[in-house]
Write a protein that holds these residues in place. Structure first.
Motif, PDB file in Angstrom:
ATOM      1  N   HIS A 184       2.163   1.914  -3.315  1.00 14.65           N
ATOM      2  CA  HIS A 184       1.086   2.199  -4.141  1.00 14.65           C
ATOM      3  C   HIS A 184       0.902   3.779  -4.107  1.00 14.65           C
ATOM      4  CE1 HIS A 184      -2.585   1.955  -6.707  1.00 14.65           C
ATOM      5  NE2 HIS A 184      -3.037   2.475  -5.559  1.00 14.65           N
ATOM      6  N   TRP A 233       3.065  -5.688  -4.865  1.00  9.49           N
ATOM      7  CA  TRP A 233       3.266  -6.879  -3.710  1.00  9.49           C
ATOM      8  C   TRP A 233       4.386  -7.506  -3.789  1.00  9.49           C
ATOM      9  CZ3 TRP A 233      -0.261  -8.147   0.063  1.00  9.49           C
ATOM     10  CH2 TRP A 233      -0.025  -9.539   0.670  1.00  9.49           C
ATOM     11  N   HIS A 285       0.888  -1.272   0.065  1.00  7.28           N
ATOM     12  CA  HIS A 285       0.047  -0.067  -0.024  1.00  7.28           C
ATOM     13  C   HIS A 285       0.965   1.058   0.064  1.00  7.28           C
ATOM     14  CE1 HIS A 285      -3.466   2.482   0.855  1.00  7.28           C
ATOM     15  NE2 HIS A 285      -2.655   3.290   1.653  1.00  7.28           N
ATOM     16  N   TYR A 313      -0.806  -4.001  -8.917  1.00  5.10           N
ATOM     17  CA  TYR A 313      -1.035  -4.510  -7.512  1.00  5.10           C
ATOM     18  C   TYR A 313       0.040  -5.635  -7.434  1.00  5.10           C
ATOM     19  CZ  TYR A 313      -2.913  -6.378  -3.495  1.00  5.10           C
ATOM     20  OH  TYR A 313      -3.259  -7.059  -2.118  1.00  5.10           O
ATOM     21  N   HIS A 356      -6.586   0.942  -9.846  1.00  5.59           N
ATOM     22  CA  HIS A 356      -6.509  -0.499  -9.059  1.00  5.59           C
ATOM     23  C   HIS A 356      -6.163  -1.507 -10.271  1.00  5.59           C
ATOM     24  CE1 HIS A 356      -7.930   0.928  -5.407  1.00  5.59           C
ATOM     25  NE2 HIS A 356      -8.952   1.787  -5.860  1.00  5.59           N
TER      26      HIS A 356
END
Length: 83
Positions: A44, A61, A41, A57, A52
């Motif tokens: 991001h 991660w 997060h 993502y 998104h």
């Protein structure tokens, strides 16, 4: 019958994130899922929080997991040298 067996097998192979009865991988050099999620997060947000996108993502991660594993390994190595 075969379909029921496949469904049961799929249910038993889900990641522990979806199955609270299955413990996460634990160890000195392994970040928790919560730590990875938090760092992903942060990455991001650092990148500007653009939507998104699933590919973004996943990249975030994996970057978070890599960073945290390296951090855990460094701290573990430092503790071993101090002993």
């Amino acid at each position: 019958m075969k379909l029921r067996d496949q469904a049961a097998n799929a249910q038993n192979t889900r990641p522990s994130h979806f199955r609270p009865d299955v413990p996460e991988e634990r160890g000195k050099n392994v970040p928790t899922l919560d730590e990875i999620h938090q760092r992903a997060h942060e990455i991001h947000v650092e990148r500007g929080s653009h939507g998104h996108d699933l590919d973004e993502y996943l990249d975030e991660w994996l970057q978070a997991e890599r960073e945290l594993r390296e951090k855990h390994n460094r701290s573990s190595d430092e503790s071993a040298r101090e002993r």
